[in-house]
Design an enzyme around this catalytic site. Sequence first.
Site, mmCIF file in Angstrom:
data_model
loop_
_atom_site.group_PDB
_atom_site.id
_atom_site.type_symbol
_atom_site.label_atom_id
_atom_site.label_comp_id
_atom_site.label_asym_id
_atom_site.label_seq_id
_atom_site.Cartn_x
_atom_site.Cartn_y
_atom_site.Cartn_z
ATOM 1 N N ASP A 120 32.179 -34.917 -20.911
ATOM 2 C CA ASP A 120 31.633 -36.141 -21.697
ATOM 3 C C ASP A 120 31.701 -35.301 -23.262
ATOM 4 O O ASP A 120 31.909 -35.950 -24.288
ATOM 5 C CB ASP A 120 30.072 -36.249 -21.404
ATOM 6 C CG ASP A 120 30.001 -36.786 -20.200
ATOM 7 O OD1 ASP A 120 30.947 -37.261 -19.701
ATOM 8 O OD2 ASP A 120 29.020 -36.427 -19.510
ATOM 9 N N ASP B 218 26.202 -33.922 -14.133
ATOM 10 C CA ASP B 218 25.818 -33.572 -15.737
ATOM 11 C C ASP B 218 24.786 -32.601 -15.528
ATOM 12 O O ASP B 218 24.047 -32.473 -14.655
ATOM 13 C CB ASP B 218 25.160 -35.044 -16.233
ATOM 14 C CG ASP B 218 26.266 -36.084 -16.289
ATOM 15 O OD1 ASP B 218 27.339 -35.804 -16.392
ATOM 16 O OD2 ASP B 218 25.704 -37.201 -16.177
#
EC number: 3.4.23.36
Length: 171
Positions: A148, A129
């Site tokens: 995401d 991330d």
Amino acid sequence: MTLSKRSVYILLVIILTIVIDQISKVLVRANIDLRTDIHPGERISLIGDAFIMMNVENTGAFLGMGSDLNPTLRIILLLILPIVVLGFVLRHIFKDKSLDTLSLFAFASIIGGGLANVYDRIVYGKVTDFLFIDLGGVFKTGIFNMADLSVTTGMIILVVASFKKKKPSKT
């Protein structure tokens, strides 16, 4: 067997979503110092303090949820279950010919993003991330990635499309 334009469109959106996500993660891993419990890592400001890049390895799901689960449960909930669900969604969008192009794009984005993160969990045991948004307390995200973003965008499109479909007709 020839693929219809519709099938090619679905597969193209899924593949492009995965490719964009994976390229972005390769670049982040190669160029931004990893943030750990001990090492704060690099923080790259893209737009002041509102939009920041960093490198965080997430062993869980959304916002790290599930990272404390035992390994067997993590495999079931973060690998097997998502693959099964994504498979059913893929089957649904190939079979349901009534879906409009925008809904197909939304579902394909969800599938592509989901598969990209599942790929990371299989290959690396965690998901990279790297994006963080903080609009001064008005809006703040957890740290996320392009997969995401694809899943979230797809879900928003589906919700908006469902409201548009349910508008009562004027008689």
